[in-house]
Design an enzyme around this catalytic site. Sequence first.
Site, PDB file in Angstrom:
ATOM      1  N   VAL A   1      18.193  14.503  60.290  1.00 20.52           N
ATOM      2  CA  VAL A   1      17.703  15.415  59.261  1.00 20.52           C
ATOM      3  C   VAL A   1      18.128  14.845  57.913  1.00 20.52           C
ATOM      4  CG1 VAL A   1      17.845  17.777  58.380  1.00 20.52           C
ATOM      5  CG2 VAL A   1      17.955  17.362  60.842  1.00 20.52           C
ATOM      6  N   CYS A   2      17.180  14.686  57.017  1.00 19.45           N
ATOM      7  CA  CYS A   2      17.498  14.155  55.685  1.00 19.45           C
ATOM      8  C   CYS A   2      18.530  15.054  55.013  1.00 19.45           C
ATOM      9  CB  CYS A   2      16.239  14.068  54.831  1.00 19.45           C
ATOM     10  SG  CYS A   2      16.591  13.516  53.151  1.00 19.45           S
ATOM     11  N   ILE A   3      19.665  14.488  54.672  1.00 17.17           N
ATOM     12  CA  ILE A   3      20.757  15.286  54.125  1.00 17.17           C
ATOM     13  C   ILE A   3      20.399  15.897  52.773  1.00 17.17           C
ATOM     14  CG2 ILE A   3      21.959  13.309  53.104  1.00 17.17           C
ATOM     15  CD1 ILE A   3      24.602  14.792  53.912  1.00 17.17           C
TER      16      ILE A   3
ATOM     17  N   ALA B   1      17.971  18.709  53.376  1.00 11.91           N
ATOM     18  CA  ALA B   1      18.643  19.789  54.103  1.00 11.91           C
ATOM     19  C   ALA B   1      19.548  20.600  53.174  1.00 11.91           C
ATOM     20  CB  ALA B   1      19.448  19.215  55.260  1.00 11.91           C
TER      21      ALA B   1
END
Length: 130
Positions: A76-78, A81
């Site tokens: 998940v793209c930090i 997110a």
Amino acid sequence: MKFAIALFAPPHAPSSRRALRFAQAALEGGHEIVRLFFYQEGVHSASANVVSSQDELDFSSEWSRFVREHQLDGIVCIAAALRRGVLNSKEAQRYDRPAANLAEGWELSGLGQLHEAAQLADRLVCFGGN
């Protein structure tokens, strides 16, 4: 064939359903998924707090189950997110938030993971987005 799959749409969007069905069919067909990368609104699919209507399939839970059952690399793209309130325990503590909500099996990481996945895979398949 090796696939990298990127999802940009929220869990209730038709493209999320298509992405999940594509991923399931790929594995059933004997192909490999080198990485799932969730970006933009797609990060909500990795949240443990999404609740679907009773008459709808819960795609957040379906995605999490799929990642766990097949031991996939679910990233998940930090940045996306954090912007949308999807946090693991480390980020919740760092930003002094009361709870983490990243579902089991997912990992927060940067866009470099998407770039690497594209290099490792024969095909990068993207779903959703603008």
